[in-house]
Each structure stands twice: as C-alpha cells, then as structure tokens.
Design a protein around this motif. Structure first.
Motif, PDB file in Angstrom:
ATOM      1  N   GLN A   1       2.928  14.712 -13.477  1.00  0.00           N
ATOM      2  CA  GLN A   1       1.865  15.060 -14.283  1.00  0.00           C
ATOM      3  C   GLN A   1       1.384  16.554 -14.217  1.00  0.00           C
ATOM      4  O   GLN A   1       1.489  17.298 -15.136  1.00  0.00           O
TER       5      GLN A   1
ATOM      6  N   LEU B   1       3.749   9.808  -9.766  1.00  0.00           N
ATOM      7  CA  LEU B   1       3.086  10.049 -11.066  1.00  0.00           C
ATOM      8  C   LEU B   1       1.955  11.390 -10.960  1.00  0.00           C
ATOM      9  O   LEU B   1       2.185  12.208 -11.898  1.00  0.00           O
ATOM     10  N   LYS B   2       1.593  11.732 -10.111  1.00  0.00           N
ATOM     11  CA  LYS B   2       0.692  12.851  -9.881  1.00  0.00           C
ATOM     12  C   LYS B   2       1.474  14.132  -9.867  1.00  0.00           C
ATOM     13  O   LYS B   2       1.340  14.995 -10.596  1.00  0.00           O
ATOM     14  N   SER B   3       2.793  14.125  -9.320  1.00  0.00           N
ATOM     15  CA  SER B   3       3.578  15.185  -9.260  1.00  0.00           C
ATOM     16  C   SER B   3       4.234  15.452 -10.816  1.00  0.00           C
ATOM     17  O   SER B   3       4.400  16.492 -11.421  1.00  0.00           O
TER      18      SER B   3
ATOM     19  N   ASN C   1       0.719  -1.245   0.012  1.00  0.00           N
ATOM     20  CA  ASN C   1      -0.075   0.042  -0.037  1.00  0.00           C
ATOM     21  C   ASN C   1       0.777   1.166   0.106  1.00  0.00           C
ATOM     22  O   ASN C   1       0.519   2.174  -0.743  1.00  0.00           O
TER      23      ASN C   1
ATOM     24  N   GLN D   1       3.983   5.552  -5.423  1.00  0.00           N
ATOM     25  CA  GLN D   1       3.975   5.612  -6.901  1.00  0.00           C
ATOM     26  C   GLN D   1       2.986   6.448  -7.609  1.00  0.00           C
ATOM     27  O   GLN D   1       3.011   7.307  -8.408  1.00  0.00           O
ATOM     28  N   GLU D   2       1.717   6.628  -6.929  1.00  0.00           N
ATOM     29  CA  GLU D   2       0.625   7.565  -7.416  1.00  0.00           C
ATOM     30  C   GLU D   2       1.097   8.889  -6.965  1.00  0.00           C
ATOM     31  O   GLU D   2       0.744   9.724  -7.943  1.00  0.00           O
ATOM     32  N   GLN D   3       1.654   9.314  -6.026  1.00  0.00           N
ATOM     33  CA  GLN D   3       2.107  10.726  -5.738  1.00  0.00           C
ATOM     34  C   GLN D   3       3.256  10.906  -6.613  1.00  0.00           C
ATOM     35  O   GLN D   3       3.271  12.215  -7.111  1.00  0.00           O
TER      36      GLN D   3
ATOM     37  N   THR E   1       3.925   1.570  -1.093  1.00  0.00           N
ATOM     38  CA  THR E   1       4.378   1.486  -2.437  1.00  0.00           C
ATOM     39  C   THR E   1       3.723   2.229  -3.336  1.00  0.00           C
ATOM     40  O   THR E   1       3.757   3.034  -4.277  1.00  0.00           O
ATOM     41  N   ARG E   2       2.406   1.671  -3.565  1.00  0.00           N
ATOM     42  CA  ARG E   2       1.407   2.168  -4.461  1.00  0.00           C
ATOM     43  C   ARG E   2       1.204   3.562  -4.312  1.00  0.00           C
ATOM     44  O   ARG E   2       1.114   4.449  -5.136  1.00  0.00           O
ATOM     45  N   SER E   3       1.158   4.043  -3.057  1.00  0.00           N
ATOM     46  CA  SER E   3       0.831   5.661  -2.530  1.00  0.00           C
ATOM     47  C   SER E   3       1.952   6.316  -3.191  1.00  0.00           C
ATOM     48  O   SER E   3       1.740   7.285  -3.792  1.00  0.00           O
TER      49      SER E   3
END
Length: 81
Positions: A21, A17-19, A7, A13-15, A9-11
């Motif tokens: 973008q 990716l958002k940064s 969880n 990775q999402e952060q 790691t996923r969090s």
C-alpha cells in the motif's frame, strides 16, 4: 506452537500488505508530481507561443486538457484505494 505460527504468518501478511500500500501510494504521488511538472512546462510553452501559431497552440491546449484528465483519473484511483 500453532498459535505462534499463525500470529507470525498474520503479522508478515500485514507487513507485506502495508508495504504494498505504501509503495502504491508513493508511486501515485510520484506520477502525479511528474505529471504536474510536465503540465506546467507545457503551459509555459503555450504562453510563449505567439497568437499567430494557432495550430501549435491548439495542439498544446489539447495536451494540457489530456494532462488534466490523467491527473483527475489518478486522483479518483487514489480515492478508491
């Protein structure tokens, strides 16, 4: 324990990716803004040139067309993303 690490790691990775973008979007916006400003200045120069300066007017008109094409390309790239 493994679920917590997954969880986290996923969090992360999402952060990331958002940064990325957000950075990409901001960069495109900044480029577009600079491009429009420069295009506006070229347009003002064109308007100040006398009609007798045909060569200079033609070159400025070509530059303005190029700026328009670049701007359209940036818009297309932004839509694709």
């Amino acid at each position: 324990m493994s679920d917590g690490v997954e969880n986290l790691t996923r969090s992360v990775q999402e952060q990331v990716l958002k940064s990325a973008q957000d950075f990409y979007g901001n960069s495109l916006g900044s480029l577009k803004s600079h491009l429009e400003n420069d295009r506006s200045q070229l347009q003002e120069m064109l308007e100040q040139l006398p009609d007798s300066q045909q060569d200079a007017r033609a070159q400025l008109e070509e530059l303005l067309a190029s700026y328009g094409s670049i701007s359209n390309s940036l818009d297309e790239v932004a839509k694709e993303q």
